[in-house]
Design an enzyme around this catalytic site. Structure first.
Site, PDB file in Angstrom:
ATOM      1  N   ILE A   1      70.562  41.376  27.873  1.00 32.95           N
ATOM      2  CA  ILE A   1      71.439  40.133  27.535  1.00 32.95           C
ATOM      3  C   ILE A   1      71.445  39.360  28.669  1.00 32.95           C
ATOM      4  O   ILE A   1      71.584  38.249  28.477  1.00 32.95           O
ATOM      5  CB  ILE A   1      72.826  40.791  26.815  1.00 32.95           C
ATOM      6  CG1 ILE A   1      72.621  41.660  25.719  1.00 32.95           C
ATOM      7  CG2 ILE A   1      73.526  39.585  26.702  1.00 32.95           C
ATOM      8  CD1 ILE A   1      73.887  42.433  25.243  1.00 32.95           C
TER       9      ILE A   1
ATOM     10  N   ARG B   1      72.744  45.745  39.912  1.00 39.49           N
ATOM     11  CA  ARG B   1      72.435  46.803  40.692  1.00 39.49           C
ATOM     12  C   ARG B   1      71.044  47.061  41.320  1.00 39.49           C
ATOM     13  O   ARG B   1      70.563  47.229  42.299  1.00 39.49           O
ATOM     14  CB  ARG B   1      72.631  48.164  39.988  1.00 39.49           C
ATOM     15  CG  ARG B   1      74.041  48.845  39.858  1.00 39.49           C
ATOM     16  CD  ARG B   1      74.025  50.095  39.000  1.00 39.49           C
ATOM     17  NE  ARG B   1      73.550  49.459  37.686  1.00 39.49           N
ATOM     18  CZ  ARG B   1      73.659  50.566  36.458  1.00 39.49           C
ATOM     19  NH1 ARG B   1      74.409  51.698  36.664  1.00 39.49           N
ATOM     20  NH2 ARG B   1      72.976  50.115  35.534  1.00 39.49           N
TER      21      ARG B   1
ATOM     22  N   ILE C   1      81.836  38.788  28.228  1.00 39.39           N
ATOM     23  CA  ILE C   1      81.217  39.307  27.147  1.00 39.39           C
ATOM     24  C   ILE C   1      80.841  40.691  27.052  1.00 39.39           C
ATOM     25  O   ILE C   1      80.271  41.294  26.333  1.00 39.39           O
ATOM     26  CB  ILE C   1      80.054  38.606  26.467  1.00 39.39           C
ATOM     27  CG1 ILE C   1      78.910  38.595  27.263  1.00 39.39           C
ATOM     28  CG2 ILE C   1      80.592  37.118  26.106  1.00 39.39           C
ATOM     29  CD1 ILE C   1      77.806  38.099  26.709  1.00 39.39           C
TER      30      ILE C   1
ATOM     31  N   ARG D   1      82.658  44.044  28.839  1.00 40.06           N
ATOM     32  CA  ARG D   1      83.782  45.048  28.375  1.00 40.06           C
ATOM     33  C   ARG D   1      85.006  44.909  29.082  1.00 40.06           C
ATOM     34  O   ARG D   1      84.917  44.341  30.353  1.00 40.06           O
ATOM     35  CB  ARG D   1      83.311  46.445  29.013  1.00 40.06           C
ATOM     36  CG  ARG D   1      82.277  47.265  28.043  1.00 40.06           C
ATOM     37  CD  ARG D   1      82.945  47.501  26.485  1.00 40.06           C
ATOM     38  NE  ARG D   1      82.028  48.306  25.711  1.00 40.06           N
ATOM     39  CZ  ARG D   1      81.153  47.787  24.872  1.00 40.06           C
ATOM     40  NH1 ARG D   1      81.206  46.554  25.045  1.00 40.06           N
ATOM     41  NH2 ARG D   1      80.443  48.391  24.161  1.00 40.06           N
TER      42      ARG D   1
ATOM     43  N   GLU E   1      92.134  46.373  24.999  1.00 42.72           N
ATOM     44  CA  GLU E   1      92.048  45.909  23.429  1.00 42.72           C
ATOM     45  C   GLU E   1      92.316  46.814  22.442  1.00 42.72           C
ATOM     46  O   GLU E   1      91.817  48.206  22.549  1.00 42.72           O
ATOM     47  CB  GLU E   1      90.625  45.022  23.550  1.00 42.72           C
ATOM     48  CG  GLU E   1      89.384  46.091  23.446  1.00 42.72           C
ATOM     49  CD  GLU E   1      88.097  45.309  23.341  1.00 42.72           C
ATOM     50  OE1 GLU E   1      88.123  44.537  24.140  1.00 42.72           O
ATOM     51  OE2 GLU E   1      87.337  45.433  22.445  1.00 42.72           O
TER      52      GLU E   1
ATOM     53  N   HIS F   1      86.428  40.180  20.477  1.00 45.66           N
ATOM     54  CA  HIS F   1      85.029  41.155  20.737  1.00 45.66           C
ATOM     55  C   HIS F   1      84.360  40.951  19.573  1.00 45.66           C
ATOM     56  O   HIS F   1      83.928  42.057  18.551  1.00 45.66           O
ATOM     57  CB  HIS F   1      85.752  42.768  20.718  1.00 45.66           C
ATOM     58  CG  HIS F   1      84.713  43.480  21.362  1.00 45.66           C
ATOM     59  ND1 HIS F   1      84.919  44.676  22.170  1.00 45.66           N
ATOM     60  CD2 HIS F   1      83.261  43.496  21.417  1.00 45.66           C
ATOM     61  CE1 HIS F   1      83.826  45.367  22.425  1.00 45.66           C
ATOM     62  NE2 HIS F   1      82.888  44.659  22.041  1.00 45.66           N
ATOM     63  N   ILE F   2      83.595  39.797  19.635  1.00 42.39           N
ATOM     64  CA  ILE F   2      82.590  39.382  18.341  1.00 42.39           C
ATOM     65  C   ILE F   2      81.438  38.928  18.802  1.00 42.39           C
ATOM     66  O   ILE F   2      80.580  38.230  18.224  1.00 42.39           O
ATOM     67  CB  ILE F   2      83.373  38.367  17.530  1.00 42.39           C
ATOM     68  CG1 ILE F   2      83.978  36.957  18.115  1.00 42.39           C
ATOM     69  CG2 ILE F   2      84.489  38.830  16.587  1.00 42.39           C
ATOM     70  CD1 ILE F   2      84.028  35.830  17.449  1.00 42.39           C
ATOM     71  N   GLY F   3      80.958  39.310  20.085  1.00 43.93           N
ATOM     72  CA  GLY F   3      79.815  39.020  20.684  1.00 43.93           C
ATOM     73  C   GLY F   3      78.577  39.211  19.617  1.00 43.93           C
ATOM     74  O   GLY F   3      77.637  38.626  19.725  1.00 43.93           O
TER      75      GLY F   3
HETATM   76  C1  DGY Z   1      78.201  46.506  21.905  1.00 42.17           C
HETATM   77  O1  DGY Z   1      77.278  46.528  21.090  1.00 42.17           O
HETATM   78  O2  DGY Z   1      78.288  47.153  22.874  1.00 42.17           O
HETATM   79  C2  DGY Z   1      79.337  45.590  21.418  1.00 42.17           C
HETATM   80  O3  DGY Z   1      80.214  45.201  22.219  1.00 42.17           O
HETATM   81  C3  DGY Z   1      79.912  46.019  20.065  1.00 42.17           C
HETATM   82  O4  DGY Z   1      80.862  46.868  20.338  1.00 42.17           O
END
Ligand code: DGY
Length: 332
Positions: A161, A182, A241, A243, A272, A290-292
């Site tokens: 990502i 890392r 985006i 955690r 959350e 949390h809608i990524g």
């Molecule tokens: C993921 O895929 O890790 C997203 O955050 C959905 O939880």
């Protein structure tokens, strides 16, 4: 498969109806159509006698649960991140864990970029201003934010990502891209992405817009706290985006209130769906639930892969995206 011999599985959250129908072709299925988030004792109770489960980030699979559910052999997570699962405990007990990589990469990168832009250009704040009836005249500095094009994009965590976000910045918006990870990418990939590897402090000091895309672990807990925020430019934005728990939300709220950084865009939070109350009071933070990865097409692909893993794991097939393939083949 005859009904009497079919394994039992738990689908711990609501999913698309056709998915349950597909699973019922292989298993005895207990579903959660009410979509309750079960507390751990209830999850353990529902898992009794189950060989597998379909879970999301809301369900925690830990040693206590595994010891209480000895028949469990596969936990298939509908998420790429799997910090809700104690991987070592699962592996030690021969329980397969799977996740949903790749299918959400571009969707989540779109979202991360959109959230970074909304944060830099004060989009949510502007909409709240307008809806509140406060737009009575145009003025020269009304809701003036910061440019995205040409600004330095910083990325902490350069997995799939992170790389997709780097491409958007470098190729779409002519942004110099710096990153910390890392492990360093190979030189050809760095060139292709237009990204330069730097140390973490240089990343913090040099970014105009810093995006966090690293997995959560004990090592990344509070990777961004008061000390890190103090290194950032007062004009910088921070987008998370990844955690909750990677950012110290209390320290971030203080930095935002004191304008030690300009703004933040947050899709994930410590604890959350509860939010640190101070964040809700601040104008310079965009808050999302949390809608990524939340497009219909991508959510269907994520559910599909989780179910492919569950079916393959419990029918002697090859799960497509196992996290701990060393437990295969599963015990009968
Ligand atoms: C993921 O895929 O890790 C997203 O955050 C959905 O939880």
């Amino acid at each position: 498969m005859s009904t009497a011999r079919r394994p039992r599985v738990l689908v711990a959250r609501a999913v698309f109806a056709e998915v349950l129908a597909r699973l019922r072709g292989y298993f005895e299925v207990e579903a959660n159509e009410a979509d309750e988030v079960w507390p751990q004792p209830e999850l353990i109770r529902r898992l009794q006698g189950c060989a597998g489960c379909f879970i999301t980030g809301s369900e925690r699979i830990d040693a206590t649960l595994l010891d209480a559910c000895p028949e469990l052999r596969a936990a298939c997570n509908m998420a790429v991140g799997y910090n809700n699962v104690d991987l070592a405990a699962c592996t030690a007990r021969g329980v397969l864990v799977s996740n949903t990589p790749d299918v959400l990469t571009e969707t989540t990168a779109d979202f991360g970029f959109a959230l970074m832009m909304a944060t830099a250009r004060r989009i949510a704040e502007g909409e709240r201003f307008l809806r509140a009836g406060r737009w009575t005249k145009w003025s020269y500095d009304m809701l003036a934010g910061s440019d995205v094009h040409g600004a330095t994009l910083g990325i902490l965590g350069m997995g799939r990502i992170g790389q997709a976000i780097a491409r958007r910045g470098a190729l779409g918006f002519r942004m110099p891209v710096i990153y910390h990870n890392r492990s360093r990418l190979d030189a050809a990939l760095e060139r292709q992405l237009g990204a330069r590897y730097v140390g973490k402090d240089e990343l913090l000091r040099g970014s105009d817009h810093l995006v966090l895309v690293l997995p959560y672990s004990a090592e990344s807990h509070h990777a961004i706290g008061a000390a890190e925020l103090a290194l950032m430019k007062p004009s910088a934005t921070l987008t998370n985006i990844a955690r909750g728990g990677i950012v110290d939300d209390a320290a971030l709220a203080t930095a935002l209130r004191e304008r030690r950084i300009a703004a933040a865009g947050l899709d994930v939070f410590e604890n959350e769906p509860q939010l640190h109350p101070a964040l809700l009071e601040l104008p310079n933070v965009v808050l999302l639930p949390h809608i990524g990865s939340a497009t219909e097409a991508t959510r269907r692909r994520m559910v599909g892969i989780a179910v492919d893993n569950l079916i393959a794991a419990l029918t002697g097939g090859t799960p497509p995206t196992p996290v701990n393939p060393q437990v295969l083949p599963l015990r009968p």
